[in-house]
Motif scaffolding. Structure first.
Motif, PDB file in Angstrom:
ATOM      1  N   PRO A  37       0.803  -1.234   0.000  1.00 18.12           N
ATOM      2  CA  PRO A  37       0.000   0.000   0.000  1.00 18.12           C
ATOM      3  C   PRO A  37       0.842   1.293   0.000  1.00 18.12           C
ATOM      4  O   PRO A  37       0.388   2.308  -0.519  1.00 18.12           O
ATOM      5  CB  PRO A  37      -0.819  -0.097   1.292  1.00 18.12           C
ATOM      6  N   ASP A  38       2.052   1.238   0.536  1.00 14.93           N
ATOM      7  CA  ASP A  38       2.900   2.434   0.538  1.00 14.93           C
ATOM      8  C   ASP A  38       3.265   2.896  -0.871  1.00 14.93           C
ATOM      9  O   ASP A  38       3.657   4.046  -1.063  1.00 14.93           O
ATOM     10  CB  ASP A  38       4.187   2.193   1.333  1.00 14.93           C
ATOM     11  N   PHE A  39       3.192   1.986  -1.848  1.00 19.02           N
ATOM     12  CA  PHE A  39       3.563   2.331  -3.218  1.00 19.02           C
ATOM     13  C   PHE A  39       2.360   2.669  -4.100  1.00 19.02           C
ATOM     14  O   PHE A  39       2.531   2.928  -5.294  1.00 19.02           O
ATOM     15  CB  PHE A  39       4.366   1.193  -3.862  1.00 19.02           C
ATOM     16  N   ALA A  40       1.163   2.660  -3.529  1.00 16.80           N
ATOM     17  CA  ALA A  40      -0.037   2.971  -4.307  1.00 16.80           C
ATOM     18  C   ALA A  40       0.085   4.372  -4.892  1.00 16.80           C
ATOM     19  O   ALA A  40       0.359   5.332  -4.181  1.00 16.80           O
ATOM     20  CB  ALA A  40      -1.282   2.876  -3.427  1.00 16.80           C
ATOM     21  N   GLY A  41      -0.059   4.454  -6.201  1.00 18.21           N
ATOM     22  CA  GLY A  41       0.051   5.737  -6.880  1.00 18.21           C
ATOM     23  C   GLY A  41       1.480   6.135  -7.195  1.00 18.21           C
ATOM     24  O   GLY A  41       1.719   7.231  -7.703  1.00 18.21           O
ATOM     25  N   PHE A  42       2.436   5.255  -6.890  1.00 19.67           N
ATOM     26  CA  PHE A  42       3.851   5.536  -7.147  1.00 19.67           C
ATOM     27  C   PHE A  42       4.458   4.384  -7.947  1.00 19.67           C
ATOM     28  O   PHE A  42       5.204   3.555  -7.411  1.00 19.67           O
ATOM     29  CB  PHE A  42       4.617   5.732  -5.830  1.00 19.67           C
TER      30      PHE A  42
END
Length: 116
Positions: free
Chosen positions: A45-50
């Motif tokens: 989830p920390d990489f969502a949108g990245f």
């Protein structure tokens, strides 16, 4: 959470065991004097949108597959090193156990004036 194996034993991680988070991994207290560094996958989830960070995570995990098994053994006790590799159900390395260091200062704090 996916199934993790450490020293051949199935490991169940409880979110309450989480003691830290970094750019590439989440850290868990295993309760036996060891910490588990569990690498973030591209779907974390920390990489969502990245998407660039997600791709970098994929590359880093691929790199760990060859680097971690080659990590030197028999280092002096004052060198914090992996004690055991954590693997998923496909035997892919997804993290490692290391000695739990208590009372240490996070290096990132030195970047802040108040932390120096």
């Amino acid at each position: 959470m996916a199934t993790i194996y450490l020293d051949g034993q199935r490991l169940r991680l409880d979110p309450s065991q989480a003691i830290g988070k970094g750019g590439e991994a989440d850290i868990y207290d295993l309760g036996d004097g060891r910490a588990l560094k569990l690498f973030k996958t591209a779907s974390h989830p920390d990489f969502a949108g990245f998407p660039d960070q997600a791709k970098a995570a994929e590359r880093k995990i691929a790199e760990h597959q060859r680097k971690l098994p080659a990590f030197p053994k028999g280092l002096p006790s004052h060198v914090i090193a992996p004690l055991a590799l954590a693997k998923d159900q496909n035997a892919q390395i997804v993290g490692y156990a290391m000695p739990l260091v208590k009372g240490a200062t996070e290096l990132a704090l030195y970047a802040h004036r108040n932390g120096r």
